[in-house]
Write a protein that holds these residues in place. Sequence first.
Motif, PDB file in Angstrom:
ATOM      1  N   ALA A 177     -35.284 100.502  51.026  1.00  0.00           N
ATOM      2  CA  ALA A 177     -33.817 101.085  51.390  1.00  0.00           C
ATOM      3  C   ALA A 177     -33.181 100.539  50.602  1.00  0.00           C
ATOM      4  O   ALA A 177     -32.241 101.364  49.987  1.00  0.00           O
ATOM      5  N   VAL A 178     -33.211  99.467  49.901  1.00  0.00           N
ATOM      6  CA  VAL A 178     -32.499  98.959  48.699  1.00  0.00           C
ATOM      7  C   VAL A 178     -32.777  99.785  47.650  1.00  0.00           C
ATOM      8  O   VAL A 178     -31.858 100.134  46.867  1.00  0.00           O
ATOM      9  N   LEU A 179     -34.055  99.908  47.187  1.00  0.00           N
ATOM     10  CA  LEU A 179     -34.578 100.867  46.167  1.00  0.00           C
ATOM     11  C   LEU A 179     -33.962 102.252  46.116  1.00  0.00           C
ATOM     12  O   LEU A 179     -33.361 102.692  45.039  1.00  0.00           O
ATOM     13  N   ALA A 180     -33.971 102.778  47.477  1.00  0.00           N
ATOM     14  CA  ALA A 180     -33.193 104.080  47.568  1.00  0.00           C
ATOM     15  C   ALA A 180     -32.061 104.197  47.088  1.00  0.00           C
ATOM     16  O   ALA A 180     -31.533 104.967  46.710  1.00  0.00           O
ATOM     17  N   LEU A 181     -31.121 103.091  47.544  1.00  0.00           N
ATOM     18  CA  LEU A 181     -29.796 103.009  47.326  1.00  0.00           C
ATOM     19  C   LEU A 181     -29.548 102.913  46.086  1.00  0.00           C
ATOM     20  O   LEU A 181     -28.678 103.691  45.209  1.00  0.00           O
ATOM     21  N   ALA A 182     -30.377 102.044  45.257  1.00  0.00           N
ATOM     22  CA  ALA A 182     -30.232 101.658  43.848  1.00  0.00           C
ATOM     23  C   ALA A 182     -30.556 103.001  43.004  1.00  0.00           C
ATOM     24  O   ALA A 182     -29.857 103.419  41.955  1.00  0.00           O
ATOM     25  N   GLN A 183     -31.349 103.915  43.340  1.00  0.00           N
ATOM     26  CA  GLN A 183     -31.914 104.993  42.550  1.00  0.00           C
ATOM     27  C   GLN A 183     -30.644 106.264  42.955  1.00  0.00           C
ATOM     28  O   GLN A 183     -30.363 106.789  41.922  1.00  0.00           O
ATOM     29  N   ILE A 184     -30.071 106.334  43.888  1.00  0.00           N
ATOM     30  CA  ILE A 184     -29.018 107.233  44.213  1.00  0.00           C
ATOM     31  C   ILE A 184     -27.889 106.640  43.466  1.00  0.00           C
ATOM     32  O   ILE A 184     -27.093 107.629  42.711  1.00  0.00           O
ATOM     33  N   LEU A 185     -27.245 105.372  43.366  1.00  0.00           N
ATOM     34  CA  LEU A 185     -26.178 105.039  42.667  1.00  0.00           C
ATOM     35  C   LEU A 185     -26.090 104.922  41.235  1.00  0.00           C
ATOM     36  O   LEU A 185     -25.441 105.122  40.417  1.00  0.00           O
ATOM     37  N   ALA A 186     -27.374 104.289  40.664  1.00  0.00           N
ATOM     38  CA  ALA A 186     -27.611 103.830  39.360  1.00  0.00           C
ATOM     39  C   ALA A 186     -28.533 104.637  38.504  1.00  0.00           C
ATOM     40  O   ALA A 186     -28.550 104.447  37.421  1.00  0.00           O
ATOM     41  N   LEU A 187     -29.362 105.729  39.109  1.00  0.00           N
ATOM     42  CA  LEU A 187     -29.989 106.503  38.177  1.00  0.00           C
ATOM     43  C   LEU A 187     -29.454 107.829  37.867  1.00  0.00           C
ATOM     44  O   LEU A 187     -29.410 108.598  38.706  1.00  0.00           O
ATOM     45  N   PRO A 188     -29.274 107.996  36.664  1.00  0.00           N
ATOM     46  CA  PRO A 188     -28.589 109.525  36.530  1.00  0.00           C
ATOM     47  C   PRO A 188     -29.764 110.452  36.713  1.00  0.00           C
ATOM     48  O   PRO A 188     -31.001 110.210  36.645  1.00  0.00           O
ATOM     49  N   GLY A 189     -29.128 111.492  36.891  1.00  0.00           N
ATOM     50  CA  GLY A 189     -30.120 112.901  37.257  1.00  0.00           C
ATOM     51  C   GLY A 189     -30.834 113.214  35.849  1.00  0.00           C
ATOM     52  O   GLY A 189     -30.157 112.967  34.815  1.00  0.00           O
ATOM     53  N   GLN A 190     -32.069 113.595  35.881  1.00  0.00           N
ATOM     54  CA  GLN A 190     -33.020 113.814  34.667  1.00  0.00           C
ATOM     55  C   GLN A 190     -32.561 115.318  34.411  1.00  0.00           C
ATOM     56  O   GLN A 190     -33.029 116.299  34.824  1.00  0.00           O
ATOM     57  N   ARG A 191     -31.765 115.497  33.369  1.00  0.00           N
ATOM     58  CA  ARG A 191     -31.578 116.799  32.927  1.00  0.00           C
ATOM     59  C   ARG A 191     -32.646 117.779  32.331  1.00  0.00           C
ATOM     60  O   ARG A 191     -32.776 118.919  32.667  1.00  0.00           O
ATOM     61  N   SER A 192     -33.800 117.106  31.848  1.00  0.00           N
ATOM     62  CA  SER A 192     -34.809 117.888  31.181  1.00  0.00           C
ATOM     63  C   SER A 192     -35.747 118.264  32.447  1.00  0.00           C
ATOM     64  O   SER A 192     -36.597 119.039  31.985  1.00  0.00           O
ATOM     65  N   ALA A 193     -35.479 117.832  33.676  1.00  0.00           N
ATOM     66  CA  ALA A 193     -36.278 118.333  34.702  1.00  0.00           C
ATOM     67  C   ALA A 193     -36.039 119.970  34.712  1.00  0.00           C
ATOM     68  O   ALA A 193     -36.883 120.698  35.600  1.00  0.00           O
ATOM     69  N   ASP A 194     -34.920 120.567  34.339  1.00  0.00           N
ATOM     70  CA  ASP A 194     -34.794 121.905  34.544  1.00  0.00           C
ATOM     71  C   ASP A 194     -34.535 122.504  33.071  1.00  0.00           C
ATOM     72  O   ASP A 194     -33.400 122.533  32.457  1.00  0.00           O
ATOM     73  N   PRO A 195     -35.464 122.579  32.311  1.00  0.00           N
ATOM     74  CA  PRO A 195     -35.446 123.203  30.923  1.00  0.00           C
ATOM     75  C   PRO A 195     -34.857 124.457  30.810  1.00  0.00           C
ATOM     76  O   PRO A 195     -34.931 125.309  31.448  1.00  0.00           O
ATOM     77  N   GLY A 196     -34.072 124.669  29.513  1.00  0.00           N
ATOM     78  CA  GLY A 196     -33.637 125.731  29.200  1.00  0.00           C
ATOM     79  C   GLY A 196     -34.587 126.537  28.268  1.00  0.00           C
ATOM     80  O   GLY A 196     -35.822 125.976  27.960  1.00  0.00           O
ATOM     81  N   PRO A 197     -34.397 127.489  27.543  1.00  0.00           N
ATOM     82  CA  PRO A 197     -35.333 128.062  26.811  1.00  0.00           C
ATOM     83  C   PRO A 197     -35.705 127.371  25.873  1.00  0.00           C
ATOM     84  O   PRO A 197     -36.562 128.019  24.978  1.00  0.00           O
ATOM     85  N   ILE A 198     -34.722 126.705  25.112  1.00  0.00           N
ATOM     86  CA  ILE A 198     -35.137 125.991  23.758  1.00  0.00           C
ATOM     87  C   ILE A 198     -35.441 124.538  24.213  1.00  0.00           C
ATOM     88  O   ILE A 198     -35.599 123.868  23.114  1.00  0.00           O
ATOM     89  N   ALA A 199     -35.815 124.339  25.429  1.00  0.00           N
ATOM     90  CA  ALA A 199     -36.108 122.891  25.803  1.00  0.00           C
ATOM     91  C   ALA A 199     -37.397 122.733  25.314  1.00  0.00           C
ATOM     92  O   ALA A 199     -38.397 123.724  25.372  1.00  0.00           O
ATOM     93  N   PRO A 200     -37.798 121.546  24.845  1.00  0.00           N
ATOM     94  CA  PRO A 200     -39.443 121.117  24.587  1.00  0.00           C
ATOM     95  C   PRO A 200     -39.989 121.183  25.920  1.00  0.00           C
ATOM     96  O   PRO A 200     -39.841 120.973  26.564  1.00  0.00           O
ATOM     97  N   ALA A 201     -41.449 121.562  25.446  1.00  0.00           N
ATOM     98  CA  ALA A 201     -42.231 121.828  26.490  1.00  0.00           C
ATOM     99  C   ALA A 201     -42.873 120.480  26.959  1.00  0.00           C
ATOM    100  O   ALA A 201     -42.702 119.407  26.195  1.00  0.00           O
TER     101      ALA A 201
END
Length: 218
Positions: A177-201
């Motif tokens: 539960a503490v880990l889940a809360l820590a990820q929600i509050l402290a971990l930024p969203g990973q932008r590269s999870a949604d790559p655009g047309p020029i994003a590296p493979a």
Amino acid sequence: MTGFWAQFRSLSRPSRVLMINQFGASIGFYMLMPYLSSYLAGTLGLAAWAVGLVLGVRNFSQQGMFFVGGTLADRLGYKPLIVAGCLLRIGAFGLLAIAQSLSTLLIASAATGFAGALFNPALRAYLATETDDRRIEAFATLNMFNRAGIFLGPLIGLAFVTSNFRMSVLAATVIFAVLALAQILALPGQRSADPGPIAPARTSIVDRHRDGTGLSRV
């Protein structure tokens, strides 16, 4: 040891959060798993075949579903899958604590394993993307956190198991539960999870396994 902490502090904040998450997840998992079979056979009085079935379902639902978690992480993003895995394990551990019938134990065991199949590949993919040219160094540090959790988990669990296995389950649930809360509050969203047309493979989950970024699954 000084060099290790200097290396850890030199990494990015998201990388450090992921490593702490790995450490906590390993502790929470190994607080329970070494003692689960004795709880099933002793306290609940299950036959040997039923104990083996419960443990086998847990193992298959994690190792067998690893590719599902990796695929979902690539499609939906790394952070959501890390959080979802922690939340699912909270529910699975809670169900495990109150389960009395074999069918309920199987559901709890499958959910416990599938939770690991969700957050493990997502965590490693996030770290691989975050660290880039320091990937080998970062995964070496992550492995040390993982091993430390594997070592400490059974020792901490032993202190609870001597009184009541369900207390150990409750403590592990609190950790996740503490880990889940820590990820929600402290971990930024990973932008590269949604790559655009020029994003590296991005590498596939199979390729990440080959380059040494896979660790013991919890």
